[in-house]
Design a protein around this motif. Structure first.
Motif, PDB file in Angstrom:
ATOM      1  N   THR A   5      49.285  51.722  33.625  1.00  0.00           N
ATOM      2  CA  THR A   5      49.568  50.984  34.433  1.00  0.00           C
ATOM      3  C   THR A   5      50.543  51.688  35.670  1.00  0.00           C
ATOM      4  O   THR A   5      51.419  50.845  36.199  1.00  0.00           O
ATOM      5  CB  THR A   5      50.100  49.647  33.954  1.00  0.00           C
ATOM      6  OG1 THR A   5      51.303  50.214  33.245  1.00  0.00           O
ATOM      7  CG2 THR A   5      48.996  49.013  33.184  1.00  0.00           C
ATOM      8  N   ARG A  22      47.230  45.292  34.440  1.00  0.00           N
ATOM      9  CA  ARG A  22      45.751  45.123  33.769  1.00  0.00           C
ATOM     10  C   ARG A  22      46.107  43.582  33.122  1.00  0.00           C
ATOM     11  O   ARG A  22      46.654  43.401  32.209  1.00  0.00           O
ATOM     12  CB  ARG A  22      45.509  46.115  32.711  1.00  0.00           C
ATOM     13  CG  ARG A  22      44.170  45.843  32.249  1.00  0.00           C
ATOM     14  CD  ARG A  22      43.881  47.017  31.675  1.00  0.00           C
ATOM     15  NE  ARG A  22      42.489  46.915  30.950  1.00  0.00           N
ATOM     16  CZ  ARG A  22      41.858  47.009  29.918  1.00  0.00           C
ATOM     17  NH1 ARG A  22      42.823  47.552  29.032  1.00  0.00           N
ATOM     18  NH2 ARG A  22      40.664  46.722  29.651  1.00  0.00           N
ATOM     19  N   ILE A  23      45.184  42.621  33.775  1.00  0.00           N
ATOM     20  CA  ILE A  23      45.224  41.222  33.513  1.00  0.00           C
ATOM     21  C   ILE A  23      43.951  40.804  32.953  1.00  0.00           C
ATOM     22  O   ILE A  23      43.015  41.242  33.119  1.00  0.00           O
ATOM     23  CB  ILE A  23      45.460  40.393  34.883  1.00  0.00           C
ATOM     24  CG1 ILE A  23      46.868  41.014  35.347  1.00  0.00           C
ATOM     25  CG2 ILE A  23      45.655  39.157  34.605  1.00  0.00           C
ATOM     26  CD1 ILE A  23      47.306  40.588  36.786  1.00  0.00           C
ATOM     27  N   LEU A  24      44.255  40.110  31.887  1.00  0.00           N
ATOM     28  CA  LEU A  24      43.026  39.402  31.238  1.00  0.00           C
ATOM     29  C   LEU A  24      43.130  37.812  31.513  1.00  0.00           C
ATOM     30  O   LEU A  24      44.127  37.138  31.456  1.00  0.00           O
ATOM     31  CB  LEU A  24      43.128  39.376  29.719  1.00  0.00           C
ATOM     32  CG  LEU A  24      41.845  38.805  28.804  1.00  0.00           C
ATOM     33  CD1 LEU A  24      40.512  39.062  29.181  1.00  0.00           C
ATOM     34  CD2 LEU A  24      42.200  39.099  27.500  1.00  0.00           C
ATOM     35  N   ALA A  47      41.611  43.501  36.434  1.00  0.00           N
ATOM     36  CA  ALA A  47      41.310  42.392  35.951  1.00  0.00           C
ATOM     37  C   ALA A  47      39.893  42.121  35.027  1.00  0.00           C
ATOM     38  O   ALA A  47      38.826  42.749  35.598  1.00  0.00           O
ATOM     39  CB  ALA A  47      41.432  40.948  36.634  1.00  0.00           C
ATOM     40  N   ASP A  48      40.078  41.572  33.765  1.00  0.00           N
ATOM     41  CA  ASP A  48      38.923  41.463  33.073  1.00  0.00           C
ATOM     42  C   ASP A  48      38.934  39.818  32.742  1.00  0.00           C
ATOM     43  O   ASP A  48      39.951  38.944  32.818  1.00  0.00           O
ATOM     44  CB  ASP A  48      38.886  41.985  31.568  1.00  0.00           C
ATOM     45  CG  ASP A  48      38.837  43.642  31.963  1.00  0.00           C
ATOM     46  OD1 ASP A  48      38.348  44.038  32.776  1.00  0.00           O
ATOM     47  OD2 ASP A  48      39.790  44.221  31.305  1.00  0.00           O
ATOM     48  N   ALA A  60      42.066  40.723  23.914  1.00  0.00           N
ATOM     49  CA  ALA A  60      43.369  40.940  23.824  1.00  0.00           C
ATOM     50  C   ALA A  60      43.913  41.915  22.827  1.00  0.00           C
ATOM     51  O   ALA A  60      44.803  42.661  22.926  1.00  0.00           O
ATOM     52  CB  ALA A  60      43.975  39.541  23.944  1.00  0.00           C
ATOM     53  N   GLY A  63      42.346  45.470  23.918  1.00  0.00           N
ATOM     54  CA  GLY A  63      42.874  46.080  24.862  1.00  0.00           C
ATOM     55  C   GLY A  63      44.179  46.182  25.175  1.00  0.00           C
ATOM     56  O   GLY A  63      45.124  45.559  24.464  1.00  0.00           O
ATOM     57  N   GLN A  64      44.718  46.692  26.337  1.00  0.00           N
ATOM     58  CA  GLN A  64      46.115  47.038  26.622  1.00  0.00           C
ATOM     59  C   GLN A  64      46.375  46.159  27.840  1.00  0.00           C
ATOM     60  O   GLN A  64      46.224  46.690  28.976  1.00  0.00           O
ATOM     61  CB  GLN A  64      46.447  48.327  26.529  1.00  0.00           C
ATOM     62  CG  GLN A  64      46.495  49.124  25.185  1.00  0.00           C
ATOM     63  CD  GLN A  64      46.929  50.585  25.411  1.00  0.00           C
ATOM     64  OE1 GLN A  64      47.222  50.851  26.237  1.00  0.00           O
ATOM     65  NE2 GLN A  64      47.139  51.068  24.412  1.00  0.00           N
ATOM     66  N   TYR A  65      46.487  44.771  27.640  1.00  0.00           N
ATOM     67  CA  TYR A  65      46.837  43.928  28.793  1.00  0.00           C
ATOM     68  C   TYR A  65      48.362  43.611  29.112  1.00  0.00           C
ATOM     69  O   TYR A  65      48.979  43.876  28.311  1.00  0.00           O
ATOM     70  CB  TYR A  65      46.102  42.466  28.779  1.00  0.00           C
ATOM     71  CG  TYR A  65      44.641  42.912  28.879  1.00  0.00           C
ATOM     72  CD1 TYR A  65      43.918  42.913  29.861  1.00  0.00           C
ATOM     73  CD2 TYR A  65      43.835  42.955  27.499  1.00  0.00           C
ATOM     74  CE1 TYR A  65      42.646  43.296  29.799  1.00  0.00           C
ATOM     75  CE2 TYR A  65      42.685  43.107  27.453  1.00  0.00           C
ATOM     76  CZ  TYR A  65      41.958  43.164  28.742  1.00  0.00           C
ATOM     77  OH  TYR A  65      40.638  43.411  28.707  1.00  0.00           O
ATOM     78  N   ASP A  66      48.496  43.834  30.208  1.00  0.00           N
ATOM     79  CA  ASP A  66      50.178  43.165  30.859  1.00  0.00           C
ATOM     80  C   ASP A  66      50.336  41.829  31.030  1.00  0.00           C
ATOM     81  O   ASP A  66      51.361  41.647  30.729  1.00  0.00           O
ATOM     82  CB  ASP A  66      50.430  44.091  32.124  1.00  0.00           C
ATOM     83  CG  ASP A  66      50.250  45.627  32.243  1.00  0.00           C
ATOM     84  OD1 ASP A  66      50.920  46.310  31.354  1.00  0.00           O
ATOM     85  OD2 ASP A  66      49.362  46.315  32.855  1.00  0.00           O
ATOM     86  N   LEU A  68      48.126  38.015  30.154  1.00  0.00           N
ATOM     87  CA  LEU A  68      47.063  36.976  29.880  1.00  0.00           C
ATOM     88  C   LEU A  68      47.343  35.734  30.789  1.00  0.00           C
ATOM     89  O   LEU A  68      48.275  34.991  30.562  1.00  0.00           O
ATOM     90  CB  LEU A  68      47.087  36.720  28.417  1.00  0.00           C
ATOM     91  CG  LEU A  68      46.900  37.938  27.516  1.00  0.00           C
ATOM     92  CD1 LEU A  68      47.094  37.725  25.944  1.00  0.00           C
ATOM     93  CD2 LEU A  68      45.948  38.799  27.577  1.00  0.00           C
TER      94      LEU A  68
END
Length: 71
Positions: A5, A22-24, A47-48, A60, A63-66, A68
């Protein structure tokens, strides 16, 4: 899969350096999810999306999301 990131992006065209996130988005309403994805990507982030909580939970965990965004 590891995602960095550390990408720099300009926020709102003001020349402010921010970290790319990185956003889910977990949202069952397809139109709302599409709107959120467009806004997130226009802001320079990736984004996913998941259309239900169970799928989102799995993504979640894997993955490695910043951030949610959960409906």
């Amino acid at each position: 899969m590891q995602v960095s990131t550390s990408h720099k992006t300009e926020s709102q065209g003001l020349g402010l350096a921010t970290e790319r996130m990185r956003i889910l988005v977990i949202e069952d309403d397809r139109d709302a999810a599409d709107y959120l994805l467009k806004a997130i990507r226009e802001a320079g982030h990736s984004a996913d999306t998941a259309q239900d909580g169970l799928t989102g939970y799995g993504m979640a965990q894997e993955g490695q999301y910043d951030v949610l965004v959960v409906d």
